[in-house]
Scaffold this motif. Structure first.
Motif, short mmCIF file in Angstrom:
data_model
loop_
_atom_site.label_atom_id
_atom_site.label_comp_id
_atom_site.label_asym_id
_atom_site.label_seq_id
_atom_site.Cartn_x
_atom_site.Cartn_y
_atom_site.Cartn_z
N TYR A 120 0.83 -1.21 0.00
CA TYR A 120 0.00 0.00 0.00
C TYR A 120 0.86 1.26 0.00
N THR A 121 1.96 1.22 0.77
CA THR A 121 2.86 2.37 0.82
C THR A 121 3.49 2.64 -0.53
N ILE A 122 3.95 1.60 -1.21
CA ILE A 122 4.55 1.74 -2.54
C ILE A 122 3.53 2.30 -3.52
N VAL A 123 2.30 1.80 -3.48
CA VAL A 123 1.25 2.28 -4.38
C VAL A 123 1.00 3.76 -4.16
N VAL A 124 0.93 4.20 -2.92
CA VAL A 124 0.68 5.61 -2.63
C VAL A 124 1.85 6.47 -3.11
N ILE A 125 3.08 6.04 -2.86
CA ILE A 125 4.24 6.82 -3.29
C ILE A 125 4.28 6.93 -4.81
#
Length: 85
Positions: free
Chosen positions: A53-58
């Motif tokens: 989820y963090t990678i997708v947001v970044i």
């Protein structure tokens, strides 16, 4: 047997559960217990899900920043051509 039945009414203030302060504390206690019940139902993501989820947001934020920067650059060039600066 010849009695007529009249509906009984509770005394004023008794139908709402006591004085306003105790009703307020009861309502607050109910609210907090409902919050805790809902928090017990929450499913927390695993470490790998959180990482994904963090990678997708970044990536999404980076793409949007690039898009806005490109639009800003394009509009500034267009305004420069139209108004001759």
């Amino acid at each position: 047997m010849g009695q007529t039945r009249t509906p009984s009414r509770p005394a004023k203030g008794k139908d709402r559960g006591g004085n306003p302060v105790s009703r307020w504390f009861k309502a607050l206690g109910l609210f907090v217990s409902q919050i805790l019940d809902e928090l017990r139902k929450v499913v927390r993501p695993t470490r790998s899900e959180l990482w994904n989820y963090t990678i997708v947001v970044i990536v999404f934020v980076t793409v949007m920043m690039a898009l806005v920067a490109a639009l800003d650059l394009g509009f500034s060039k267009l305004v420069g051509l139209v108004f001759g600066s």
